[in-house]
Write a protein that holds these residues in place. Structure first.
Motif, PDB file in Angstrom:
ATOM      1  N   ILE A   1       1.180  -1.153   0.383  1.00  0.00           N
ATOM      2  CA  ILE A   1      -0.030   0.092   0.405  1.00  0.00           C
ATOM      3  C   ILE A   1       0.687   1.535  -0.619  1.00  0.00           C
ATOM      4  N   PRO A   2       0.890   2.356  -1.098  1.00  0.00           N
ATOM      5  CA  PRO A   2       2.071   3.538  -1.315  1.00  0.00           C
ATOM      6  C   PRO A   2       1.354   4.143   0.029  1.00  0.00           C
ATOM      7  N   LYS A   3       2.326   5.037   0.594  1.00  0.00           N
ATOM      8  CA  LYS A   3       2.044   5.796   1.622  1.00  0.00           C
ATOM      9  C   LYS A   3       1.473   6.876   1.871  1.00  0.00           C
ATOM     10  N   GLU A   4       1.711   7.359   0.608  1.00  0.00           N
ATOM     11  CA  GLU A   4       0.044   8.423   0.074  1.00  0.00           C
ATOM     12  C   GLU A   4      -1.129   7.903   0.289  1.00  0.00           C
ATOM     13  N   VAL A   5      -1.245   6.759  -0.674  1.00  0.00           N
ATOM     14  CA  VAL A   5      -2.189   6.551   0.391  1.00  0.00           C
ATOM     15  C   VAL A   5      -2.936   5.919   1.873  1.00  0.00           C
ATOM     16  N   THR A   6      -1.564   5.304   2.355  1.00  0.00           N
ATOM     17  CA  THR A   6      -1.773   5.088   3.885  1.00  0.00           C
ATOM     18  C   THR A   6      -2.116   6.341   4.588  1.00  0.00           C
ATOM     19  N   GLN A   7      -1.542   7.419   3.695  1.00  0.00           N
ATOM     20  CA  GLN A   7      -2.061   8.561   4.641  1.00  0.00           C
ATOM     21  C   GLN A   7      -3.656   8.968   4.153  1.00  0.00           C
ATOM     22  N   ILE A   8      -4.422   9.072   3.341  1.00  0.00           N
ATOM     23  CA  ILE A   8      -5.487   8.795   3.012  1.00  0.00           C
ATOM     24  C   ILE A   8      -6.899   8.433   3.547  1.00  0.00           C
ATOM     25  N   THR A   9      -6.419   6.374   3.917  1.00  0.00           N
ATOM     26  CA  THR A   9      -6.999   5.693   4.469  1.00  0.00           C
ATOM     27  C   THR A   9      -6.958   5.690   6.119  1.00  0.00           C
ATOM     28  N   GLY A  10      -5.778   5.862   6.302  1.00  0.00           N
ATOM     29  CA  GLY A  10      -4.921   4.593   7.435  1.00  0.00           C
ATOM     30  C   GLY A  10      -4.864   3.178   7.717  1.00  0.00           C
ATOM     31  N   HIS A  11      -4.852   2.599   5.940  1.00  0.00           N
ATOM     32  CA  HIS A  11      -4.940   1.199   5.935  1.00  0.00           C
ATOM     33  C   HIS A  11      -3.237   1.105   5.757  1.00  0.00           C
ATOM     34  N   THR A  12      -2.982  -0.052   6.846  1.00  0.00           N
ATOM     35  CA  THR A  12      -1.562   0.244   6.270  1.00  0.00           C
ATOM     36  C   THR A  12      -1.293  -1.506   5.858  1.00  0.00           C
TER      37      THR A  12
END
Length: 230
Positions: free
Chosen positions: A49-60
């Motif tokens: 999961i890209p870091k920029e996506v984690t910043q939006i969704t909180g998913h890791t």
């Protein structure tokens, strides 16, 4: 009419280039009102999961590693939606991911004509205005207080409120049966009961004061007592 308001969170924007679903949230509505039935799953995307996506969704990757893979919840999702219309914001995006995941696990894709797009509805109703979910919540004075990160189920509930407003709000059922003659009848659609009744807001002190007041004006002979309203 039964419809399913739903949202997905994903690892990226491209279903056909390897991105996968990380969360799905569904809310059942009947005649535009949520019934209390919902379906939500965090999903192991089986990839990074890209870091920029984690910043939006909180998913890791770590938090999703022990979650079910989509193929393990696919039938539960299909059973929940049944033959209902599927309502999403920017529905083409969610449709592409849902159908990609269904095809991956050997299930038939869902026909495009079953999807309804609230973004298209918003642009038709408010041409030239922002049509994001956030913008529509602000337009309709829908609180975003529960939304710290983007979450599929939270967004599905927000979208259910937006969808109701796009269809005319709670007075959308006001209609006239016969426009050609006298005696028009105003029809309000029946609303299902709340899943949980609202708590009483009358304090014991207020109840006691009301009882004392009734005694001063006739006690058991008052209309309130006669009709069993107290």
């Amino acid at each position: 009419m039964r419809e399913i308001i739903f949202d997905t969170e994903t690892t990226g924007f491209h279903a056909l280039e390897g991105d996968r679903i990380t969360e799905i949230g569904c809310v059942e509505v009947v005649d535009l009102i949520p019934t209390g039935r919902e379906l939500q799953h965090l999903v192991n995307p089986e990839r990074d999961i890209p870091k920029e996506v984690t910043q939006i969704t909180g998913h890791t990757v770590e938090m999703l590693r022990d979650k079910p893979k989509f193929r393990e919840i696919a039938q539960e999702f299909l059973d929940f939606i049944g033959d209902a219309t599927l309502v999403a914001h920017n529905a083409r995006f969610d449709m592409s991911f849902i159908n990609m995941e269904l095809e991956r696990c050997g299930k038939a894709p869902i026909a495009g004509n079953r999807f309804k797009d609230t973004a298209v509805m918003a642009r038709e109703r408010f041409p030239g205005s922002p049509a994001s979910l956030d913008a529509l919540c602000k337009r309709f004075d829908i609180s975003l207080g529960s939304r710290i990160k983007h979450g599929a189920l939270i967004d599905a509930y927000l979208l259910a409120e937006v969808y109701l407003e796009l269809n005319g709000g709670r007075e959308q059922g006001l209609s006239f049966d016969d426009h050609s003659g006298p005696g028009h009848t105003v029809v309000f659609p029946a609303r299902p009961p709340r899943p949980e009744p609202l708590p009483a807001r009358v304090s014991e002190e207020e109840r006691a004061a009301h009882e004392a007041f009734l005694e001063t004006i006739g006690g058991d002979r008052t209309l309130w007592k006669t009709l069993g309203l107290v």
